[in-house]
Design an enzyme around this catalytic site. Structure first.
Site, short mmCIF file in Angstrom:
data_model
loop_
_atom_site.label_atom_id
_atom_site.label_comp_id
_atom_site.label_asym_id
_atom_site.label_seq_id
_atom_site.Cartn_x
_atom_site.Cartn_y
_atom_site.Cartn_z
N HIS A 35 34.07 47.98 35.72
CA HIS A 35 35.19 47.31 36.20
C HIS A 35 36.21 47.24 35.02
CE1 HIS A 35 33.49 46.17 39.63
NE2 HIS A 35 32.22 45.68 39.09
N GLU A 95 29.19 45.89 33.69
CA GLU A 95 30.40 45.40 34.08
C GLU A 95 31.63 46.12 33.43
OE1 GLU A 95 30.98 42.93 36.66
OE2 GLU A 95 28.96 43.37 37.12
N HIS A 145 29.93 36.57 37.28
CA HIS A 145 29.38 37.93 37.83
C HIS A 145 30.44 38.82 37.12
CE1 HIS A 145 28.04 40.50 41.11
NE2 HIS A 145 27.93 41.22 40.06
#
Ligand SMILES: *[C@@H]1O[C@H](CO)[C@@H](O)[C@H](O)[C@H]1NC(C)=O
Ligand SMILES: *[C@@H]1O[C@H](CO)[C@@H](O)[C@H](O)[C@H]1NC(C)=O
Ligand SMILES: *[C@@H]1O[C@H](CO)[C@@H](O)[C@H](O)[C@H]1NC(C)=O
Ligand SMILES: *[C@@H]1O[C@H](CO)[C@@H](O)[C@H](O)[C@H]1NC(C)=O
Length: 255
Positions: free
Chosen positions: A121, A117, A68
């Protein structure tokens, strides 16, 4: 500044003030910066559960745990001008497609998931030298995933997708014993009329030196909830130790 960020900023200032009283040389690395983080979560999700969770066009989700993301705690979107550029990770493409697929938008442009992502992040993780480019961030995440080899462990331990329940503690204790650290395990809560939760995500935590560590905080410090995939109606939360757990395979049609 979003409220959450402001919160951390205020908390940071407060802990800095407190730190004037302490003799520790940790002062200089205190949480005074809103983008300070301490650990990384390597999140694996179970594609079958991800598909159950959302009303979408998933078709034939892989029957292995996929990536993920790799998430620093306590920070998000650290550099909004550092845009995702898929060309920078073109060498990683075969592994990215296989191990980091966009499970819920399998028929759309798959790079959107990676872009999300990276921007949310990766730009925060990039404060570490080993993660300070897109190629390093995605490449290192793939490496950690291979190193952890969760699929290999589960298979060896005989924990397989099944139509029967597992005891949550059996899975958790097995993982903790094998890896020597406590992971964070997330489930979908039971649906109405069901008694079992459904396993959806397993997260391993790493230090800034990229060593496995416990996901739990020793001092009873609470870590921020990771809610990343909120596209559907049902959300993951930390699994209950007392409820049985489903580890669904895709051929199962319950009810
Ligand atoms: C944000 O990313 C851009 C593009 O890589 C870079 O030039 C800039 O220095 C970064 N800003 C910070 C605060 O790291
Ligand atoms: C994307 O990355 C490639 C390879 O590093 C580079 O040549 C290209 O200029 C980048 N594109 C943008 C829009 O930054
Ligand atoms: C996917 O999106 C990227 C930009 O996000 C674009 O460069 C690429 O051409 C798109 N690919 C397809 C197959 O649409
Ligand atoms: C992880 O936590 C357990 C107790 O829950 C403790 O025994 C162990 O030493 C911790 N491991 C690390 C690497 O901190």
């Amino acid at each position: 500044m979003k409220p959450a960020k402001l919160h951390y900023w205020i908390l940071g200032c407060f802990s800095m003030a407190l730190c004037c009283w302490c003799t520790s040389d940790k002062f200089h690395q205190s949480d005074s910066h809103p983008h300070t983080w301490k650990k990384l979560y390597l999140a694996h999700h179970w594609p079958v559960t991800v598909c159950k969770q959302t009303a979408n066009d998933c078709q034939d989700p892989p029957e292995y745990w996929t990536i993920h993301g790799l998430w620093p705690d306590k920070s998000e979107e650290c550099n909004r001008t550092w845009h995702f550029n898929v060309t920078e990770i073109k060498d990683l493409m075969p592994d990215m497609r296989r191990y980091w697929p966009d499970v819920i938008h399998s028929s759309l442009n798959r790079t959107h998931f990676w872009k999300h992502e990276w921007e949310k992040h990766g730009t925060c993780a990039a404060t570490l030298e080993v993660l300070n480019s897109q190629k390093k961030y995605f490449g290192k995440t793939l490496e950690l995933y291979q190193h952890v080899n969760l699929n290999g462990y589960l298979q060896k331990a005989g924990i397989k997708p099944s139509s029967t329940y597992y005891q949550m503690t059996a899975i958790k204790e097995g993982l903790t014993k094998f890896y020597g650290v406590t992971p964070k395990i997330q489930c979908l809560p039971p649906e109405e009329g069901e008694k079992a939760q459904t396993i959806g995500q397993i997260e391993f935590c790493f230090t800034k030196e990229l060593q496995l560590r416990n996901c739990t905080e020793p001092k009873g410090e609470s870590s921020r909830l990771q809610t990343d995939l909120q596209l559907g109606s049902r959300e993951l939360s930390v699994c209950s130790d007392t409820l049985p757990v489903y580890y669904p395979s895709q051929v199962q049609h319950r009810k």
